[in-house]
Design an enzyme around this catalytic site. Structure first.
Site, PDB file in Angstrom:
ATOM      1  N   LEU A  50       5.443   0.517   3.377  1.00 39.35           N
ATOM      2  CA  LEU A  50       4.621   0.007   2.265  1.00 39.35           C
ATOM      3  C   LEU A  50       3.633  -1.063   2.721  1.00 39.35           C
ATOM      4  O   LEU A  50       2.951  -1.678   1.889  1.00 39.35           O
ATOM      5  CB  LEU A  50       5.541  -0.546   1.165  1.00 39.35           C
ATOM      6  CG  LEU A  50       6.425   0.516   0.494  1.00 39.35           C
ATOM      7  CD1 LEU A  50       7.496  -0.132  -0.372  1.00 39.35           C
ATOM      8  CD2 LEU A  50       5.567   1.467  -0.359  1.00 39.35           C
ATOM      9  N   VAL A 105      11.138  -4.356   3.271  1.00 31.92           N
ATOM     10  CA  VAL A 105      10.729  -4.509   4.677  1.00 31.92           C
ATOM     11  C   VAL A 105      10.953  -3.190   5.426  1.00 31.92           C
ATOM     12  O   VAL A 105      11.929  -2.481   5.152  1.00 31.92           O
ATOM     13  CB  VAL A 105      11.590  -5.641   5.307  1.00 31.92           C
ATOM     14  CG1 VAL A 105      11.272  -5.810   6.784  1.00 31.92           C
ATOM     15  CG2 VAL A 105      11.366  -6.942   4.556  1.00 31.92           C
ATOM     16  N   ALA A 146       9.489  -0.302   5.279  1.00 28.32           N
ATOM     17  CA  ALA A 146       9.641   0.768   4.286  1.00 28.32           C
ATOM     18  C   ALA A 146       8.416   1.675   4.228  1.00 28.32           C
ATOM     19  O   ALA A 146       8.365   2.603   3.434  1.00 28.32           O
ATOM     20  CB  ALA A 146       9.911   0.169   2.905  1.00 28.32           C
ATOM     21  N   ASP A 175      -2.907  -1.635  10.108  1.00 29.17           N
ATOM     22  CA  ASP A 175      -3.108  -1.576   8.650  1.00 29.17           C
ATOM     23  C   ASP A 175      -3.708  -2.867   8.078  1.00 29.17           C
ATOM     24  O   ASP A 175      -4.026  -2.930   6.887  1.00 29.17           O
ATOM     25  CB  ASP A 175      -1.764  -1.335   7.929  1.00 29.17           C
ATOM     26  CG  ASP A 175      -1.201   0.048   8.213  1.00 29.17           C
ATOM     27  OD1 ASP A 175      -1.933   0.886   8.764  1.00 29.17           O
ATOM     28  OD2 ASP A 175      -0.019   0.270   7.880  1.00 29.17           O
ATOM     29  N   LYS A 226       0.856  -1.205   0.000  1.00 28.01           N
ATOM     30  CA  LYS A 226       0.000   0.000   0.000  1.00 28.01           C
ATOM     31  C   LYS A 226       0.880   1.238   0.000  1.00 28.01           C
ATOM     32  O   LYS A 226       2.040   1.202   0.446  1.00 28.01           O
ATOM     33  CB  LYS A 226      -0.951   0.025   1.198  1.00 28.01           C
ATOM     34  CG  LYS A 226      -0.293   0.052   2.597  1.00 28.01           C
ATOM     35  CD  LYS A 226       0.077   1.430   3.111  1.00 28.01           C
ATOM     36  CE  LYS A 226       0.755   1.381   4.469  1.00 28.01           C
ATOM     37  NZ  LYS A 226       1.606   2.514   4.786  1.00 28.01           N
ATOM     38  N   SER A 244       0.081  -6.701   4.879  1.00 27.00           N
ATOM     39  CA  SER A 244      -0.554  -7.336   3.731  1.00 27.00           C
ATOM     40  C   SER A 244      -0.323  -8.848   3.759  1.00 27.00           C
ATOM     41  O   SER A 244      -1.221  -9.631   3.401  1.00 27.00           O
ATOM     42  CB  SER A 244       0.004  -6.732   2.433  1.00 27.00           C
ATOM     43  OG  SER A 244      -0.763  -7.158   1.341  1.00 27.00           O
ATOM     44  N   GLY A 273       3.995  -4.076   3.913  1.00 22.69           N
ATOM     45  CA  GLY A 273       4.244  -5.458   3.477  1.00 22.69           C
ATOM     46  C   GLY A 273       3.827  -6.490   4.528  1.00 22.69           C
ATOM     47  O   GLY A 273       3.110  -7.437   4.206  1.00 22.69           O
ATOM     48  N   GLY A 274       4.260  -6.309   5.759  1.00 23.82           N
ATOM     49  CA  GLY A 274       3.934  -7.269   6.818  1.00 23.82           C
ATOM     50  C   GLY A 274       2.430  -7.353   7.050  1.00 23.82           C
ATOM     51  O   GLY A 274       1.874  -8.448   7.223  1.00 23.82           O
TER      52      GLY A 274
HETATM   53  O1  C5P Z   1      -0.642  -1.380  14.684  1.00 28.84           O
HETATM   54  P1  C5P Z   1       0.778  -1.700  14.387  1.00 28.84           P
HETATM   55  O2  C5P Z   1       1.296  -2.826  15.247  1.00 28.84           O
HETATM   56  O3  C5P Z   1       1.072  -1.922  12.940  1.00 28.84           O
HETATM   57  O4  C5P Z   1       1.599  -0.403  14.781  1.00 28.84           O
HETATM   58  C1  C5P Z   1       2.994  -0.420  14.965  1.00 28.84           C
HETATM   59  C2  C5P Z   1       3.382   0.751  15.837  1.00 28.84           C
HETATM   60  O5  C5P Z   1       3.182   1.992  15.120  1.00 28.84           O
HETATM   61  C3  C5P Z   1       2.548   0.898  17.095  1.00 28.84           C
HETATM   62  O6  C5P Z   1       3.081   0.129  18.137  1.00 28.84           O
HETATM   63  C4  C5P Z   1       2.664   2.377  17.358  1.00 28.84           C
HETATM   64  O7  C5P Z   1       3.902   2.664  17.988  1.00 28.84           O
HETATM   65  C5  C5P Z   1       2.712   2.999  15.982  1.00 28.84           C
HETATM   66  N1  C5P Z   1       1.376   3.449  15.510  1.00 28.84           N
HETATM   67  C6  C5P Z   1       0.813   4.568  16.097  1.00 28.84           C
HETATM   68  N2  C5P Z   1      -0.409   4.993  15.655  1.00 28.84           N
HETATM   69  C7  C5P Z   1      -1.053   4.357  14.662  1.00 28.84           C
HETATM   70  C8  C5P Z   1      -0.481   3.210  14.054  1.00 28.84           C
HETATM   71  C9  C5P Z   1       0.743   2.786  14.505  1.00 28.84           C
HETATM   72  O8  C5P Z   1       1.389   5.181  16.996  1.00 28.84           O
HETATM   73  N3  C5P Z   1      -2.225   4.812  14.241  1.00 28.84           N
END
Ligand code: C5P
Length: 300
Positions: free
Chosen positions: A101, A97, A99, A138, A12, A106, A103-104
């Site tokens: 985008l 990785v 980046a 995501d 994405k 998706s 990837g993880g």
């Molecule tokens: O949700 P996910 O595990 O992908 O998010 C990774 C990290 O990115 C979270 O632990 C947080 O530190 C940060 N994040 C955030 N606010 C968001 C999405 C992600 O602070 N809306």
């Protein structure tokens, strides 16, 4: 015996990303428009004797129980709460990785969709979206696909009509990875600027290509650039390089990838070729409309 399944996991880009503020749970409230592009990983599911799953990946640093594919399998099998046929999950990695985008995320979405079918669980998309949100902010978007305005921490979806077709130049400074949590942590919250993402949503709803093009003339369409560009010279330099080529670049997510939407194949392909010659990891891809993979992939 269940049949093998091959499923694409598309990357994405964030066409716009406004960080609205930090939440009590440590996440940040967002207003963003996400767009799937054709650059993809591929996940292959094959039957294996007995029960349980095993996971292989062409990128050895990603193998382990904290990989989102592994965690998606664990979450689904816990929800199923019955004996499930054995499966081998093999992930062919193509998306850079860390980046920005997705990837993880998706890969996780692809695993949920494909395992739902491989194990004949028949969980609804609604249920998968719920499980996806437990794996990452995501993941719900990646399950849904296409062009979506997201809010909350990213898990609230407001689907938009498909973006008119564009070629997309995606570029990542070679060897550079950025950790999303550190990028969010380094935001100076009282100085945040929030690009007016609702304006872009309106332009997309009206299919107004001129206004979509004008959106990318803004200095920044992504709040997270404020945390990355001043401290990460290769990203600033890459954005500058794309501008020199006459493109209108923006950083995707928490970076370091940079992308530009392009109308002409010739322009996009020449830009990718020049960037590759300069040692940049560059990809020529295109915007992907939604509803491509709701069936959970191809059986082979
Ligand atoms: O949700 P996910 O595990 O992908 O998010 C990774 C990290 O990115 C979270 O632990 C947080 O530190 C940060 N994040 C955030 N606010 C968001 C999405 C992600 O602070 N809306």
């Amino acid at each position: 015996m269940a049949r093998s399944i091959t499923i694409k996991a598309p990357a994405k880009i964030n066409l716009g990303l406004a960080v609205l503020g930090r939440r009590a749970d440590g996440y940040h409230d967002l207003n963003s428009i996400m767009q799937q592009v054709s650059l993809s990983d591929t996940l292959v599911l094959t039957p294996r004797p007995g029960e349980g799953w095993e996971f292989f990946c062409t990128e050895p640093s990603l193998v382990g129980e904290d990989n989102l594919v592994w965690r998606a399998a664990a979450l689904l099998s816990q929800e199923a709460d019955r004996r499930l046929p054995g499966v081998r999950l093999t992930l062919f990695k193509q998306i850079p990785v860390e980046a920005g985008l997705g990837g993880g995320s998706s890969d996780a979405a692809a695993a949920l969709l494909a395992l739902n079918r491989f194990w004949s669980l028949n969980f609804s998309l609604h249920k998968l979206l719920d499980l996806g949100a437990q794996l990452g902010s995501d993941v719900p978007f990646c399950l849904y696909g296409g062009t979506v305005q997201v809010s909350g921490r990213g898990e609230i979806l407001n689907p938009l009509p498909p973006l008119p077709f564009h070629w997309v130049v995606v570029a990542v400074p070679a060897g550079l990875r950025l950790s999303t949590p550190s990028v969010y942590r380094s935001l100076v919250l009282h100085r945040l600027s929030a690009p007016p993402v609702n304006d872009l949503a309106r332009a997309i709803k009206e299919g107004d290509c001129a206004r979509i093009g004008l959106w990318f003339q803004r200095e920044s369409v992504n709040t997270l650039e404020e945390a990355v560009l001043p401290v990460c010279a290769p990203v600033a330099a890459l954005k500058h390089r794309l501008k020199e080529m006459g493109l209108s670049p923006a950083m995707s997510g928490s970076g370091p990838s940079v992308f530009a939407l392009v109308g002409s194949y010739l322009t996009a392909s020449m830009a990718v070729r020049s960037l590759q010659e300069e040692g940049v990891r560059a990809f020529l891809c295109w915007t992907v409309p939604g509803n491509m993979r709701k069936d959970g992939g191809e059986s082979v």
